[in-house]
Motif scaffolding. Structure first.
Motif, PDB file in Angstrom:
ATOM      1  N   VAL A 152       0.877  -1.168   0.000  1.00  0.00           N
ATOM      2  CA  VAL A 152       0.000   0.000   0.000  1.00  0.00           C
ATOM      3  C   VAL A 152       0.916   1.219   0.000  1.00  0.00           C
ATOM      4  O   VAL A 152       1.647   1.456   0.959  1.00  0.00           O
ATOM      5  CB  VAL A 152      -0.917   0.004   1.232  1.00  0.00           C
ATOM      6  N   ASP A 153       0.888   1.991  -1.098  1.00  0.00           N
ATOM      7  CA  ASP A 153       1.893   3.045  -1.276  1.00  0.00           C
ATOM      8  C   ASP A 153       1.260   4.336  -1.772  1.00  0.00           C
ATOM      9  O   ASP A 153       0.780   4.412  -2.903  1.00  0.00           O
ATOM     10  CB  ASP A 153       2.959   2.575  -2.267  1.00  0.00           C
ATOM     11  N   THR A 154       1.285   5.367  -0.925  1.00  0.00           N
ATOM     12  CA  THR A 154       0.729   6.665  -1.310  1.00  0.00           C
ATOM     13  C   THR A 154       1.610   7.392  -2.316  1.00  0.00           C
ATOM     14  O   THR A 154       1.181   8.377  -2.902  1.00  0.00           O
ATOM     15  CB  THR A 154       0.558   7.557  -0.068  1.00  0.00           C
ATOM     16  N   GLY A 155       2.836   6.927  -2.522  1.00  0.00           N
ATOM     17  CA  GLY A 155       3.754   7.613  -3.426  1.00  0.00           C
ATOM     18  C   GLY A 155       3.739   7.092  -4.843  1.00  0.00           C
ATOM     19  O   GLY A 155       4.547   7.522  -5.666  1.00  0.00           O
ATOM     20  N   THR A 156       2.837   6.170  -5.171  1.00  0.00           N
ATOM     21  CA  THR A 156       2.754   5.613  -6.526  1.00  0.00           C
ATOM     22  C   THR A 156       1.467   6.092  -7.186  1.00  0.00           C
ATOM     23  O   THR A 156       0.374   5.858  -6.673  1.00  0.00           O
ATOM     24  CB  THR A 156       2.788   4.073  -6.483  1.00  0.00           C
ATOM     25  N   SER A 157       1.600   6.773  -8.320  1.00  0.00           N
ATOM     26  CA  SER A 157       0.437   7.398  -8.948  1.00  0.00           C
ATOM     27  C   SER A 157      -0.435   6.416  -9.718  1.00  0.00           C
ATOM     28  O   SER A 157      -1.599   6.712  -9.998  1.00  0.00           O
ATOM     29  CB  SER A 157       0.881   8.523  -9.891  1.00  0.00           C
ATOM     30  N   LEU A 158       0.097   5.259 -10.073  1.00  0.00           N
ATOM     31  CA  LEU A 158      -0.668   4.251 -10.790  1.00  0.00           C
ATOM     32  C   LEU A 158      -0.715   2.973  -9.965  1.00  0.00           C
ATOM     33  O   LEU A 158      -0.178   2.917  -8.865  1.00  0.00           O
ATOM     34  CB  LEU A 158      -0.041   3.968 -12.159  1.00  0.00           C
ATOM     35  N   MET A 159      -1.352   1.957 -10.510  1.00  0.00           N
ATOM     36  CA  MET A 159      -1.311   0.638  -9.897  1.00  0.00           C
ATOM     37  C   MET A 159      -0.261  -0.176 -10.626  1.00  0.00           C
ATOM     38  O   MET A 159      -0.286  -0.286 -11.858  1.00  0.00           O
ATOM     39  CB  MET A 159      -2.683  -0.036  -9.999  1.00  0.00           C
ATOM     40  N   ALA A 160       0.694  -0.731  -9.887  1.00  0.00           N
ATOM     41  CA  ALA A 160       1.783  -1.486 -10.496  1.00  0.00           C
ATOM     42  C   ALA A 160       1.509  -2.978 -10.381  1.00  0.00           C
ATOM     43  O   ALA A 160       1.045  -3.461  -9.344  1.00  0.00           O
ATOM     44  CB  ALA A 160       3.113  -1.135  -9.830  1.00  0.00           C
ATOM     45  N   VAL A 161       1.810  -3.697 -11.469  1.00  0.00           N
ATOM     46  CA  VAL A 161       1.625  -5.153 -11.494  1.00  0.00           C
ATOM     47  C   VAL A 161       2.909  -5.789 -12.014  1.00  0.00           C
ATOM     48  O   VAL A 161       3.660  -5.171 -12.779  1.00  0.00           O
ATOM     49  CB  VAL A 161       0.429  -5.556 -12.384  1.00  0.00           C
ATOM     50  N   GLU A 274      -2.359   5.256  -6.103  1.00  0.00           N
ATOM     51  CA  GLU A 274      -3.451   6.225  -6.008  1.00  0.00           C
ATOM     52  C   GLU A 274      -4.806   5.723  -6.521  1.00  0.00           C
ATOM     53  O   GLU A 274      -5.841   6.084  -5.954  1.00  0.00           O
ATOM     54  CB  GLU A 274      -3.059   7.512  -6.722  1.00  0.00           C
ATOM     55  N   PRO A 275      -4.879   4.932  -7.598  1.00  0.00           N
ATOM     56  CA  PRO A 275      -6.203   4.470  -8.035  1.00  0.00           C
ATOM     57  C   PRO A 275      -6.977   3.745  -6.937  1.00  0.00           C
ATOM     58  O   PRO A 275      -8.201   3.873  -6.834  1.00  0.00           O
ATOM     59  CB  PRO A 275      -5.873   3.530  -9.196  1.00  0.00           C
ATOM     60  N   VAL A 276      -6.272   2.967  -6.111  1.00  0.00           N
ATOM     61  CA  VAL A 276      -6.926   2.257  -5.012  1.00  0.00           C
ATOM     62  C   VAL A 276      -7.115   3.179  -3.808  1.00  0.00           C
ATOM     63  O   VAL A 276      -8.165   3.167  -3.146  1.00  0.00           O
ATOM     64  CB  VAL A 276      -6.107   1.017  -4.600  1.00  0.00           C
TER      65      VAL A 276
END
Length: 319
Positions: A152-161, A274-276
């Motif tokens: 869970v990361d507030t510093g990532t603007s997208l969702m990474a997979v 951020e999307p989540v």
């Protein structure tokens, strides 16, 4: 000289005197200054620094750890939940994002908080286990062995997979844009079941994860190609009567990025950015090592705002 400065920093009497000069509500904290930075990507960023919110395992010493320092300050001020902080991310420009230290605010979420334990907290990441992942009830094969985790990361603007999972997840989430051109309506729903007492599920909708993207085709309407599993199922007569054609020139693109991490946090690691976190209000407990999720309560978007805002616009300068 430098040795004298170091001695002053370690002098308890000097530290006590410095503490006495602090205004109420202020605390001393160490930080790292960057004296040289690459132009890519920092040249286009609007912000001046990075406030780390990780656990102590990611910090050089406890004095460098923001949650640790703030917990001490909140405790001194009589706070009842000094080891927690919470994050609310605005959904549009009429709202204001917030970081609250020493607890959480009921006004920012509906229902109750669902808690998920942090896996391997000594690593320093807000790492949670994914029990299952699906799209509209169809399982994501990559996670069927139960080995997926998420930070869970507030510093990532997208969702990474993970790169290996990217084609599967992207294909399951991509969908046609309706005639009005907005990606805020019907479409595939991503379901992420997390480990916890309630085994709760995070549901992420097209409004959260997708953006309208040009296809390069002419702007007539079109019937979007069916996925393989859809072709096998006969379409009900009622659905055929209500069938609506979709835009040909744009589609709803999942805002994902491929990113791989080695063990021990990888290799089957997702990043819930951020999307989540716009959809879910999150609470972080550094003492109990757990993350709480509550459905975020957003104000209706004023009609004068653009229907398709860029929520990452503050990160960079527009060309």
């Amino acid at each position: 000289d430098d040795d004298d400065d170091d001695d002053d920093d370690d002098d308890p009497e000097a530290e006590a005197a410095a503490e006495a000069l602090l205004a109420p509500g202020c605390a001393r904290m160490r930080f790292i200054a960057a004296v040289d930075m690459s132009e890519e990507p920092f040249k286009d960023f609007h912000f001046d620094g990075v406030l780390g919110l990780g656990l102590a395992g990611l910090s050089q010493t406890p004095e460098f750890n923001f949650p640790h320092v703030m917990a001490g300050l909140v405790a001194e001020m009589g706070g009842t939940s000094p080891h927690t902080f919470s994050v609310f991310l605005a959904d549009h420009t009429a709202e204001t994002s917030s970081l609250e230290v020493g607890g959480w605010s009921r006004r920012h979420f509906d229902g109750n908080l669902a808690w998920s334990p942090v896996h391997d907290p000594e690593l320093g990441h807000w790492l949670v286990r994914i029990k299952s992942m699906s799209v509209d009830g169809n399982p994501v094969n990559f996670c069927e062995d139960g080995g997926c985790t998420a930070v869970v990361d507030t510093g990532t603007s997208l969702m990474a997979v993970p790169t290996q999972a990217f084609p599967e997840v992207f294909t399951m989430l991509r969908h046609p844009a309706p005639l009005e051109g907005s990606c805020r309506g019907a479409g595939p729903t991503l379901q992420i079941q997390l480990e916890g007492e309630l085994n709760f599920t995070l549901t992420v909708t097209p409004k959260d994860y997708s953006r309208a993207e040009p296809t390069g085709r002419k702007p007539e309407t079109m019937k979007w190609p069916k996925k393989e599993e859809e072709k096998k199922q006969p379409e009900p007569a009622e659905a055929q009567e209500k069938k609506v054609e979709n835009r040909r020139d744009i589609y709803c693109k999942p805002m994902l990025m491929a990113m791989d991490f080695p063990a021990p946090i990888g290799p089957k690691l997702f990043i819930l950015g951020e999307p989540v976190l716009r959809r879910f209000y999150t609470v972080y407990d550094t003492k109990e090592h757990r993350v709480g999720f509550g459905l975020a309560r957003h104000e209706p978007e004023p009609p004068n705002l653009l229907a398709e805002e860029d929520p990452e616009a503050w990160w960079y300068d527009e060309e």
